[in-house]
Enzyme design. Structure first.
Site, PDB file in Angstrom:
ATOM      1  N   SER A  25       3.944  27.436  28.667  1.00 49.98           N
ATOM      2  CA  SER A  25       2.561  26.659  28.587  1.00 49.98           C
ATOM      3  C   SER A  25       2.527  25.332  28.661  1.00 49.98           C
ATOM      4  O   SER A  25       3.308  24.542  27.927  1.00 49.98           O
ATOM      5  CB  SER A  25       1.708  26.701  27.070  1.00 49.98           C
ATOM      6  OG  SER A  25       1.875  28.106  26.455  1.00 49.98           O
ATOM      7  N   HIS A  56      -1.394  28.639  31.758  1.00 47.74           N
ATOM      8  CA  HIS A  56      -0.026  29.209  32.633  1.00 47.74           C
ATOM      9  C   HIS A  56      -0.662  29.246  34.025  1.00 47.74           C
ATOM     10  O   HIS A  56      -1.845  29.890  34.333  1.00 47.74           O
ATOM     11  CB  HIS A  56       0.057  30.598  32.130  1.00 47.74           C
ATOM     12  CG  HIS A  56       0.948  30.390  30.751  1.00 47.74           C
ATOM     13  ND1 HIS A  56       2.241  30.837  31.003  1.00 47.74           N
ATOM     14  CD2 HIS A  56       0.800  29.992  29.490  1.00 47.74           C
ATOM     15  CE1 HIS A  56       2.849  30.514  29.488  1.00 47.74           C
ATOM     16  NE2 HIS A  56       1.929  30.081  28.756  1.00 47.74           N
ATOM     17  N   HIS A  78       2.494  37.450  28.310  1.00 51.20           N
ATOM     18  CA  HIS A  78       2.995  37.632  26.926  1.00 51.20           C
ATOM     19  C   HIS A  78       2.622  39.022  26.343  1.00 51.20           C
ATOM     20  O   HIS A  78       1.458  39.489  26.842  1.00 51.20           O
ATOM     21  CB  HIS A  78       2.037  36.507  26.273  1.00 51.20           C
ATOM     22  CG  HIS A  78       2.295  35.182  26.561  1.00 51.20           C
ATOM     23  ND1 HIS A  78       1.817  34.350  27.713  1.00 51.20           N
ATOM     24  CD2 HIS A  78       3.125  34.087  25.953  1.00 51.20           C
ATOM     25  CE1 HIS A  78       2.333  33.299  27.751  1.00 51.20           C
ATOM     26  NE2 HIS A  78       3.256  33.128  26.623  1.00 51.20           N
ATOM     27  N   TYR A  80       0.771  39.489  23.758  1.00 47.66           N
ATOM     28  CA  TYR A  80      -0.459  39.407  23.044  1.00 47.66           C
ATOM     29  C   TYR A  80      -1.628  39.706  24.131  1.00 47.66           C
ATOM     30  O   TYR A  80      -2.494  39.893  23.880  1.00 47.66           O
ATOM     31  CB  TYR A  80      -0.622  38.104  22.152  1.00 47.66           C
ATOM     32  CG  TYR A  80      -0.432  36.817  23.010  1.00 47.66           C
ATOM     33  CD1 TYR A  80      -1.513  36.557  23.868  1.00 47.66           C
ATOM     34  CD2 TYR A  80       0.449  35.930  22.879  1.00 47.66           C
ATOM     35  CE1 TYR A  80      -1.438  35.218  24.746  1.00 47.66           C
ATOM     36  CE2 TYR A  80       0.733  34.780  23.533  1.00 47.66           C
ATOM     37  CZ  TYR A  80      -0.256  34.315  24.380  1.00 47.66           C
ATOM     38  OH  TYR A  80      -0.392  33.438  25.112  1.00 47.66           O
ATOM     39  N   GLU A  81      -1.146  39.726  25.286  1.00 45.36           N
ATOM     40  CA  GLU A  81      -2.243  39.709  26.521  1.00 45.36           C
ATOM     41  C   GLU A  81      -2.363  41.170  26.848  1.00 45.36           C
ATOM     42  O   GLU A  81      -3.352  41.655  27.427  1.00 45.36           O
ATOM     43  CB  GLU A  81      -1.709  39.198  27.940  1.00 45.36           C
ATOM     44  CG  GLU A  81      -1.684  37.622  27.768  1.00 45.36           C
ATOM     45  CD  GLU A  81      -0.739  36.863  29.091  1.00 45.36           C
ATOM     46  OE1 GLU A  81      -1.528  36.952  30.058  1.00 45.36           O
ATOM     47  OE2 GLU A  81       0.117  36.534  28.615  1.00 45.36           O
ATOM     48  N   ALA A 108       6.521  26.844  24.253  1.00 48.74           N
ATOM     49  CA  ALA A 108       5.973  26.148  23.217  1.00 48.74           C
ATOM     50  C   ALA A 108       6.418  26.764  21.837  1.00 48.74           C
ATOM     51  O   ALA A 108       5.988  28.058  21.804  1.00 48.74           O
ATOM     52  CB  ALA A 108       4.582  25.830  23.471  1.00 48.74           C
ATOM     53  N   MET A 206       5.517  33.055  20.577  1.00 49.39           N
ATOM     54  CA  MET A 206       5.060  34.168  20.754  1.00 49.39           C
ATOM     55  C   MET A 206       5.820  34.847  22.267  1.00 49.39           C
ATOM     56  O   MET A 206       4.844  35.657  23.185  1.00 49.39           O
ATOM     57  CB  MET A 206       3.535  34.015  21.090  1.00 49.39           C
ATOM     58  CG  MET A 206       2.865  33.810  19.885  1.00 49.39           C
ATOM     59  SD  MET A 206       1.268  33.473  19.734  1.00 49.39           S
ATOM     60  CE  MET A 206       0.849  32.555  18.211  1.00 49.39           C
ATOM     61  N   SER A 207       6.790  34.327  22.622  1.00 56.02           N
ATOM     62  CA  SER A 207       7.357  34.510  24.097  1.00 56.02           C
ATOM     63  C   SER A 207       8.558  34.883  23.931  1.00 56.02           C
ATOM     64  O   SER A 207       9.267  35.055  22.989  1.00 56.02           O
ATOM     65  CB  SER A 207       6.709  33.467  24.978  1.00 56.02           C
ATOM     66  OG  SER A 207       7.493  32.528  24.860  1.00 56.02           O
ATOM     67  N   ASN A 230       3.767  21.853  17.272  1.00 52.33           N
ATOM     68  CA  ASN A 230       3.139  21.582  16.178  1.00 52.33           C
ATOM     69  C   ASN A 230       4.032  21.948  14.928  1.00 52.33           C
ATOM     70  O   ASN A 230       5.212  22.805  15.253  1.00 52.33           O
ATOM     71  CB  ASN A 230       1.940  22.440  16.093  1.00 52.33           C
ATOM     72  CG  ASN A 230       2.165  23.863  16.384  1.00 52.33           C
ATOM     73  OD1 ASN A 230       2.479  24.249  17.761  1.00 52.33           O
ATOM     74  ND2 ASN A 230       2.419  24.625  15.354  1.00 52.33           N
ATOM     75  N   HIS A 242      -4.990  25.183  18.885  1.00 53.88           N
ATOM     76  CA  HIS A 242      -4.555  25.311  20.221  1.00 53.88           C
ATOM     77  C   HIS A 242      -4.601  24.228  21.318  1.00 53.88           C
ATOM     78  O   HIS A 242      -3.587  23.989  22.041  1.00 53.88           O
ATOM     79  CB  HIS A 242      -4.587  26.681  21.083  1.00 53.88           C
ATOM     80  CG  HIS A 242      -4.186  27.088  22.133  1.00 53.88           C
ATOM     81  ND1 HIS A 242      -4.842  27.057  23.619  1.00 53.88           N
ATOM     82  CD2 HIS A 242      -2.973  27.350  22.275  1.00 53.88           C
ATOM     83  CE1 HIS A 242      -3.810  27.581  24.406  1.00 53.88           C
ATOM     84  NE2 HIS A 242      -2.641  27.607  23.843  1.00 53.88           N
TER      85      HIS A 242
HETATM   86  N1  HPA Z   1       3.457  29.562  16.384  1.00 56.75           N
HETATM   87  C1  HPA Z   1       3.521  30.471  17.275  1.00 56.75           C
HETATM   88  N2  HPA Z   1       3.607  30.078  18.612  1.00 56.75           N
HETATM   89  C2  HPA Z   1       3.517  28.886  18.692  1.00 56.75           C
HETATM   90  C3  HPA Z   1       3.120  28.035  17.850  1.00 56.75           C
HETATM   91  C4  HPA Z   1       3.207  28.419  16.165  1.00 56.75           C
HETATM   92  O1  HPA Z   1       2.913  27.490  15.417  1.00 56.75           O
HETATM   93  N3  HPA Z   1       3.019  26.874  18.283  1.00 56.75           N
HETATM   94  C5  HPA Z   1       3.156  26.915  19.748  1.00 56.75           C
HETATM   95  N4  HPA Z   1       3.399  28.272  20.005  1.00 56.75           N
END
Ligand code: HPA
Length: 269
Positions: A25, A56, A78, A80-81, A108, A206-207, A230, A242
């Site tokens: 990302s 993306h 991903h 989740y898509e 990320a 998540m990837s 974060n 986000h």
């Molecule tokens: N959790 C999961 N995936 C992420 C996060 C998070 O805090 N930050 C960026 N991708």
């Protein structure tokens, strides 16, 4: 299907990349820095799943860094898509078939380890797969790799040494950590983050994990770098947003790009 995709890429360029890079990302800077660049939108490659995630781009970029040919996936699928794990790793398998022997995956991630700070880069030392899925489920394609691939040293120790050396030359701090992979798309709850910490996770994301499993299955060496965008849920008394994740990612992308430019030419052996 993999062969059709490889044929399409070979029609577009004579470059023979041995190194592949997956940019997460908002982390696309390296792709723009390539010389002799050829861009192929994923939509133009037979069988390639289209990415729907914000930030993306969805383009395969082939080009050179310091005379070394590389293939860069700018954007990824991903789980989740809603794509199956097997589909999500299509691009990585195409790169493997194209001749890539070393894969650098970036992402990320949320910082679980309290020593991390947003904006920091972390070298992935290992992962914990909490996504409940593997790209290898189903009939094994023996042409790709073995039924039961080994996952010790999934994140290659020699490549990590080269990454630490490159970071050292640039004065970039690069601690190591374990990446815990979450299905998403919702961020974790604070209790889920405490669980991830208890099982050894330093980073939440998540990837990456399906890609590394598919690459190791094919015998491709892997290196992973997370951008801490974060602190993970409950680590600080703040909500996770986000747009802030994308903003911090964009700010840290400069040091990631600098590190990759320094590092990638040393990985082609
Ligand atoms: N959790 C999961 N995936 C992420 C996060 C998070 O805090 N930050 C960026 N991708």
């Amino acid at each position: 299907m993999l062969d059709d995709a490889v044929r399409r890429i070979r029609e577009a360029t004579d470059l023979e990349p041995r190194v592949g890079v997956v940019l997460g990302s908002g982390l696309g800077g390296l792709a723009d820095a390539l010389e002799s660049r050829v861009e192929i939108p994923y939509d133009d490659i037979p069988g390639w799943p289209t990415s729907t995630a914000v930030g993306h781009a969805g383009v395969l970029v082939l080009g050179e860094v310091d005379g070394v040919a590389i293939a860069v996936m700018r954007g990824r699928a991903h789980l989740y898509e809603g794509v199956g794990a097997d589909r999500a790793v299509f691009g990585v398998r195409v790169l493997g078939r194209l001749g890539v022997r070393t894969l650098v995956v970036t992402n990320a991630a949320g910082g679980i380890n309290e020593a991390y700070r947003p904006g920091m880069l972390v070298l992935i030392s290992d992962h914990v797969n909490l996504q409940g899925a593997s790209p290898l489920v189903g009939t094994n394609d023996e042409e790709l790799g073995p039924r039961f691939p080994d996952m010790s040293d999934a994140y290659d120790p020699e490549l990590r040494r080269l990454a630490r050396e490159a970071a050292g030359r640039l004065g970039i701090e690069l601690p190591e950590g374990v990446y815990a992979a979450w299905l998403g798309p919702q961020f974790e709850t604070p209790a889920e983050i405490r669980f991830m910490r208890a099982v050894g996770g330093d980073l939440a994301g998540m990837s990456t994990v399906p890609e590394v499993i598919a690459a190791r299955h094919m015998g491709v060496r892997c290196l992973g770098i997370s951008v801490v965008t974060n602190m993970a849920a409950g680590v600080l008394p703040e909500k996770i947003d986000h747009s802030a994740v994308l903003e911090v990612g964009a700010r840290a992308a400069g040091s990631l790009t600098a590190l990759l430019r320094e590092l990638v030419p040393t990985l082609s052996a």
